[in-house]
Structure formats: C-alpha cells, structure tokens
Design a protein around this motif. Structure first.
Motif, mmCIF file in Angstrom:
data_model
loop_
_atom_site.group_PDB
_atom_site.id
_atom_site.type_symbol
_atom_site.label_atom_id
_atom_site.label_comp_id
_atom_site.label_asym_id
_atom_site.label_seq_id
_atom_site.Cartn_x
_atom_site.Cartn_y
_atom_site.Cartn_z
ATOM 1 N N TYR A 40 0.833 -1.199 0.000
ATOM 2 C CA TYR A 40 0.000 0.000 0.000
ATOM 3 C C TYR A 40 0.867 1.248 0.000
ATOM 4 N N GLY A 41 0.524 2.190 -0.880
ATOM 5 C CA GLY A 41 1.207 3.481 -0.902
ATOM 6 C C GLY A 41 0.196 4.596 -1.000
ATOM 7 N N GLU A 42 0.565 5.766 -0.511
ATOM 8 C CA GLU A 42 -0.364 6.894 -0.522
ATOM 9 C C GLU A 42 0.357 8.161 -0.941
ATOM 10 N N CYS A 43 -0.212 8.852 -1.927
ATOM 11 C CA CYS A 43 0.313 10.152 -2.334
ATOM 12 C C CYS A 43 -0.140 11.195 -1.324
ATOM 13 N N ALA B 41 -1.447 -7.594 -4.629
ATOM 14 C CA ALA B 41 -2.037 -6.344 -5.121
ATOM 15 C C ALA B 41 -1.221 -5.165 -4.613
ATOM 16 N N VAL B 42 -1.137 -4.136 -5.436
ATOM 17 C CA VAL B 42 -0.501 -2.874 -5.059
ATOM 18 C C VAL B 42 -1.582 -1.799 -5.124
ATOM 19 N N VAL B 43 -1.848 -1.157 -3.996
ATOM 20 C CA VAL B 43 -2.878 -0.126 -3.922
ATOM 21 C C VAL B 43 -2.199 1.223 -3.717
ATOM 22 N N LEU B 44 -2.477 2.142 -4.632
ATOM 23 C CA LEU B 44 -1.924 3.495 -4.558
ATOM 24 C C LEU B 44 -3.072 4.476 -4.388
ATOM 25 N N GLU B 45 -3.081 5.177 -3.275
ATOM 26 C CA GLU B 45 -4.160 6.102 -2.945
ATOM 27 C C GLU B 45 -3.811 7.538 -3.360
ATOM 28 N N ASP B 46 -4.865 8.308 -3.649
ATOM 29 C CA ASP B 46 -4.742 9.745 -3.924
ATOM 30 C C ASP B 46 -3.766 10.044 -5.064
ATOM 31 N N CYS B 47 -3.910 9.295 -6.165
ATOM 32 C CA CYS B 47 -2.982 9.453 -7.289
ATOM 33 C C CYS B 47 -3.160 10.754 -8.062
ATOM 34 N N HIS B 48 -4.156 11.555 -7.707
ATOM 35 C CA HIS B 48 -4.248 12.904 -8.296
ATOM 36 C C HIS B 48 -3.085 13.769 -7.804
ATOM 37 N N ALA C 214 -5.213 2.053 -8.573
ATOM 38 C CA ALA C 214 -4.836 3.460 -8.412
ATOM 39 C C ALA C 214 -6.098 4.280 -8.182
ATOM 40 N N ALA C 215 -6.231 4.819 -7.000
ATOM 41 C CA ALA C 215 -7.412 5.624 -6.658
ATOM 42 C C ALA C 215 -7.082 7.093 -6.859
ATOM 43 N N TYR C 216 -7.994 7.823 -7.514
ATOM 44 C CA TYR C 216 -7.768 9.233 -7.779
ATOM 45 C C TYR C 216 -9.099 9.944 -7.901
ATOM 46 N N ARG C 217 -9.072 11.237 -7.688
ATOM 47 C CA ARG C 217 -10.282 12.046 -7.832
ATOM 48 C C ARG C 217 -10.640 12.170 -9.303
ATOM 49 N N PRO C 218 -11.901 12.473 -9.597
ATOM 50 C CA PRO C 218 -12.311 12.591 -11.004
ATOM 51 C C PRO C 218 -11.413 13.551 -11.769
ATOM 52 N N ALA C 219 -11.063 13.124 -12.976
ATOM 53 C CA ALA C 219 -10.192 13.938 -13.819
ATOM 54 C C ALA C 219 -10.861 14.177 -15.158
ATOM 55 N N ALA C 220 -10.226 15.006 -15.963
ATOM 56 C CA ALA C 220 -10.820 15.383 -17.246
ATOM 57 C C ALA C 220 -10.855 14.227 -18.230
ATOM 58 N N LYS C 221 -9.970 13.269 -18.067
ATOM 59 C CA LYS C 221 -9.952 12.146 -19.006
ATOM 60 C C LYS C 221 -9.815 10.841 -18.249
ATOM 61 N N PRO C 222 -10.187 9.693 -18.884
ATOM 62 C CA PRO C 222 -10.059 8.401 -18.214
ATOM 63 C C PRO C 222 -8.614 8.154 -17.786
ATOM 64 N N GLY C 223 -8.457 7.463 -16.681
ATOM 65 C CA GLY C 223 -7.130 7.148 -16.176
ATOM 66 C C GLY C 223 -6.564 8.199 -15.260
#
Length: 202
Positions: free
Chosen positions: A3-6, A103-110, A136-145
C-alpha cells in the motif's frame, strides 16, 4: 498487499508513493537500523539475481535509504539512472510475483509525482503478464485514467465511484466516532452537512 499513498506535499518528492510499497515487497523492516535495512535490501536483490546487485544503489530514493553509488552506478547520468531503475524494479516485480500473487494499492494518485507516475506506467505494463493487480485511486479527472497514462493499456479498467450521500456520510461518521472510543449515537445533521461540504462527498 502493498500500500502506498500520495500526499499533497509529495508532488515534488520523486517516487514518494512507492516508498512503503517497495519497502514491503523487498522485505525492509522499519525497526531495523539503516545499515541493517541496506544489507537486507542487498540480500534480497542478490537472491533475485546477483547480476542486479551493482545497481542496488539506484533503489535508495525509492525505499528512502541513503545507499552510496557503486562503481557501476557512479557513472550513470540522470536519464540512464531512471531507465535502469525502472528495469531493476521490473525485475523485482517479476521475482516477487513468481513467489505469490499480490495487489498494489496506490491512494490519492491525483497528487502523484512525475517520476512515480512514469514508474507506474512501466510496472503496469510488466504486470499485465503477471498475477499482480494495481489499484490506483484518484479524484475525477478530465480524461479516463486520471491523467496517469494508463488508459491505453488493454488491461486498464476504470470504475468511477459516485459521491456519497448524506446518509452514507452519517454512517461512516458514526463508525469512525465509535472506533475512536466515542458513543455510537446518532450523528448531528449539522456535522454531516459540514463533512459533506468539506469532502464534496468523497
């Protein structure tokens, strides 16, 4: 699972989100002295492939250790250090995946930094043929991914999550208060409204 967190302050710190991930995957114990941690890292790399050991100093920024350059890495320029590190970590990923799925979970990838994002792109391509799941968890962005550069991968799948409703925010708030030792009572509507407004339902 690793687990990692930005963090917002981590956007200028290279490989910040990967630190805890690779410390766990490479068997580095937090309680050990830094010297012992470096020795443990070198033993792990040597067990994976002895020919990789001269490149072990490249892992220093990723795992948060100060490792003096070897005769091999001392001559590397910045661009070659980056590509060589990515290749080294790809080899490590394959080696860990041979032992077990994970599994590798990365939080707050924005908030992901540029070097971490580039490494994520490299490792997800490698993982496409391995029993490894990247989340990879991230807040909504302008494009997919989420601007992570993953949308072109055949194995990429995006699962948008709706914002939580006030009732769900109240439920989570009650659970959090109870876990912290408070009474699990009805939560004040004013508190729910405040949390909903501050979190925007996230």
């Amino acid at each position: 699972m690793a687990y990692g967190e930005c963090e917002a302050f981590g956007t200028k710190t290279g490989y910040f989100v990967w630190r805890e991930v690779w410390r766990r995957l490479l068997g580095i114990e937090d309680e050990a002295s830094e010297e012992e941690q470096v020795r443990a890292l070198e033993r792990t790399i040597e067990a994976i492939d002895p020919s990789l050991l001269p490149r072990a100093p490249l892992l220093g920024p990723v795992v948060g250790l100060s490792i003096p350059d070897s005769d091999v890495t001392r001559s590397f320029d910045a661009k070659f250090r980056k590509t060589s590190l990515e290749d080294l970590l790809s080899s490590c990923l394959r080696a860990v995946a041979r032992e077990r799925p994970f599994a590798v979970v990365l939080e707050d990838c924005h908030w992901i930094d540029e070097l971490s994002r580039d490494l994520l792109q490299v490792l997800t391509r490698v993982a496409a043929a391995l029993p490894v799941l990247f989340v990879a968890a991230y807040r909504p962005a302008a494009k997919p991914g989420g601007d992570l550069g993953l949308e072109q991968l055949s194995v990429f799948s995006e699962m948008p999550l709706d914002r939580m409703a006030p009732a769900e925010i109240a439920q989570i708030t009650r659970a959090k208060i109870a876990r912290l030792g408070g009474e699990s009572q009805d939560v004040s509507p004013a508190l729910v409204d405040l949390l909903a407004a501050r979190s925007d339902g996230n």
